[in-house]
Write an enzyme that holds these catalytic residues in place. Structure first.
Site, PDB file in Angstrom:
ATOM      1  N   TYR A 157      -2.259  -1.242  10.592  1.00 24.77           N
ATOM      2  CA  TYR A 157      -2.103  -1.242   8.963  1.00 24.77           C
ATOM      3  C   TYR A 157      -0.703  -0.587   8.273  1.00 24.77           C
ATOM      4  O   TYR A 157      -0.122  -1.422   7.789  1.00 24.77           O
ATOM      5  CB  TYR A 157      -3.234  -0.695   8.490  1.00 24.77           C
ATOM      6  CG  TYR A 157      -3.517  -0.712   6.948  1.00 24.77           C
ATOM      7  CD1 TYR A 157      -4.125  -1.814   6.462  1.00 24.77           C
ATOM      8  CD2 TYR A 157      -3.061   0.197   6.047  1.00 24.77           C
ATOM      9  CE1 TYR A 157      -4.266  -2.071   5.153  1.00 24.77           C
ATOM     10  CE2 TYR A 157      -3.189   0.098   4.488  1.00 24.77           C
ATOM     11  CZ  TYR A 157      -4.005  -1.024   4.216  1.00 24.77           C
ATOM     12  OH  TYR A 157      -4.218  -1.358   2.675  1.00 24.77           O
ATOM     13  N   SER A 194       0.779  -1.175   0.197  1.00 22.45           N
ATOM     14  CA  SER A 194      -0.075  -0.033  -0.003  1.00 22.45           C
ATOM     15  C   SER A 194       0.958   1.261   0.052  1.00 22.45           C
ATOM     16  O   SER A 194       1.976   1.074   0.455  1.00 22.45           O
ATOM     17  CB  SER A 194      -0.819   0.066   1.226  1.00 22.45           C
ATOM     18  OG  SER A 194      -1.430   1.475   1.424  1.00 22.45           O
TER      19      SER A 194
END
Ligand code: NAD
Length: 260
Positions: free
Chosen positions: A155, A142
């Site tokens: 995350y 990401s």
């Protein structure tokens, strides 16, 4: 063309994983789908992909938080597809909360699915890939593998971790026909992001459309979502011979997010 190659794509019953599974199947690979969802819908998807692309499509509902399930998924792929040439570590979850309130069980789940599962899968398949001197490991990281955002500590930690893991595997395999790389998307409109749009809409009393515009406006200069199809095309490129010397990188597809 990926004819004769086989691919395991985790978390491929929806979103980015499904886009990548479709693109690999369209390029000729046999596929093992993984992920949660309604059993009848997944079976219909499996049949549809198989008939549309004329390839073998297997499915295993292994839970990426469980090592025994991951082992079962690898066994299923080896049994039903004969071998594993390509792994796309895509399954991932998000949880948002300030660090001091972050539930420990959510931290553990995010790290287990986003970081530990890719390690366990890579560990299990690398031997056979090296044995044939060909393999592709693609980790869906990401932009949060490169920069942080507030309330996303688990995350961000998991995605920075997967970037480090990608580089380590790339170095260990650097003189072989196995490559390991990451893709770093910005916002992609999938169920994972729709949940964040819903939360923003509710928090600020906005329509779905206004919340989407606000979400994009905060981080993604292009003001448009990346699509699962675009990420699928990038995964196909990373599997091609042209990409055989692309090693240990995180390729951003982020509408300019990281350029700011
Ligand atoms: P999604 O929620 O649409 O899909 C996630 C998939 O993972 C689903 O198939 C789901 O069934 C599966 N899954 C969830 N928990 C699982 C578990 N325990 N075991 C097995 N499968 C499980 O999400 P998405 O947006 O397509 O995200 C896919 C990946 O892309 C994730 O790693 C995510 O972090 C990453 N990513 C997404 C975006 C985005 O904007 N959507 C941006 C950057 C990175």
């Amino acid at each position: 063309m990926l004819n004769g190659k086989t691919a395991v794509v985790t978390g491929s019953t929806s979103g980015i994983g499904l886009g990548i599974a479709r693109a690999l199947a369209a390029d000729g690979a046999d596929i093992l789908l993984n992920g949660f969802g309604d059993a009848a819908e997944i079976e219909a998807l499996r049949r549809q992909l198989s008939s549309e692309y004329g390839c073998q499509v297997a499915y295993c509902g292994a839970d990426m938080t469980k090592a025994a399930d991951i082992e079962r998924m690898i066994e299923t792929a080896n049994r039903e597809l004969g071998k594993i040439d390509i792994v796309v570590n895509n399954a991932g979850i998000q949880h948002t909360a300030p660090v001091q309130e972050f539930p420990v069980d959510r931290w553990d789940a995010v790290i287990a699915i986003n970081l530990t599962a890719p390690f366990l899968i890579t560990r299990a398949v690398l031997g056979q890939m090296l044995g044939r001197d060909w393999g592709r490991i693609i980790n869906i990281a990401s932009v949060h593998g490169q920069v942080a955002s507030v309330d996303k500590s688990a995350y961000v930690a998991s995605k920075h971790g997967i970037m480090g893991f990608t580089k380590a595997v790339a170095l260990e395999t650097a003189t072989t026909g196995v490559t390991c790389n990451a893709i770093c998307p910005g916002w992609v409109l999938t169920p994972l992001v729709q949940k964040q749009i819903d939360a923003l809409a509710e928090r600020e009393g906005l329509s779905n459309e206004d919340a989407s515009v606000k979400l994009l406006g905060e981080k993604q200069p292009s003001q448009s979502f990346t699509s699962p199809e675009q990420l699928g095309a990038l995964a196909v490129y990373l599997c091609s011979d042209a990409a055989c010397n692309v090693r240990g990188v995180g390729l951003p597809v982020d509408g300019g997010w990281l350029a700011q």
